[in-house]
Design an enzyme around this catalytic site. Structure first.
Site: not given
Length: 226
Positions: A152, A134
């Site tokens: 997210d 990420k």
């Protein structure tokens, strides 16, 4: 090591293709160059800020890094600061002790293996302590090096409400978005979806009355009039 999903085509109806295209066209009209709200002035500052932002708000990270980067804006300076010297700067951020260890360990690796420079390849980034897929996606996408959509809580929520994905995990949502978002918008979709979720399509009661894409949202009826 897991790799980011590559853009691929997803079979959707012409009507759905047109809806998705219009969603991102409107986002483009609102902001043609969306960027992270984390403050940074170099790839090193960006990597550090993104790593510090895990389970923390951008506002809290910016408050900390404003002071931190004034004294340690390079791996060499961060190493000189040391873990104990770093902690007071980031103590207001969640998981600060673990993050301090990772930031110092990352600085050491950058100095020892990369000449003090941040490697801008996914595999090398993901080898740094505290930098997962990420974080690597955020960095590479923000620097316009590689199209990526880091999922997210905001992106996850907005993607489901807009019916862009029904994925049950962030990885599944990421793959769906990479498949359905028109290619010209791929490097900016991440930021548009985050900002939309942060300020308009908020978790508890989305601001449908202020939404620029409310007529394109299949979930609007669930919230209007509540």
């Amino acid at each position: 090591m897991a790799k980011a999903p590559k853009p691929r085509k997803k079979r959707v109806s012409p009507a759905e293709q047109a809806r998705v295209e219009e969603i991102f066209h409107r986002f483009l009209a609102l902001s043609d160059d969306p960027r992270t709200e984390l403050n940074y002035a170099s790839p090193y500052e960006l990597v550090t800020a993104v790593a510090l932002s895990a389970q923390a708000t951008d506002v809290s990270v910016n408050k900390a890094t404003t002071r931190l980067f004034a004294v340690a804006d390079t791996p060499q300076k961060m190493l000189a600061l040391g873990e104990e010297g770093l902690i007071p700067f980031i103590a207001s951020i969640g998981l600060f002790r673990t993050k301090a260890k990772n930031v110092i360990a990352t600085a050491a690796i950058l100095m020892e293996q990369h000449g003090g420079e941040v490697p801008l390849e996914r595999e090398a980034l993901m080898a740094l302590p505290g930098v997962g897929r990420k974080t690597a996606s955020v960095v590479l996408n923000e620097l316009r090096i590689e199209p990526a959509i880091a999922v997210d809580t905001h992106v996850f929520r907005v993607s489901h409400r807009l019916k862009l994905s029904a994925g049950k995990t962030p990885d599944q949502v990421e793959a769906d978005l990479m498949a359905i978002v028109p290619e010209p918008y791929l490097t900016r979709a991440h930021h548009w979806l985050i900002l939309h979720g942060r300020y308009t399509c908020v978790a508890r009661r989305p601001k449908c009355e202020d939404c620029p894409i409310d007529d394109l949202c299949p979930s609007k009826s669930l919230f209007v009039g509540r």
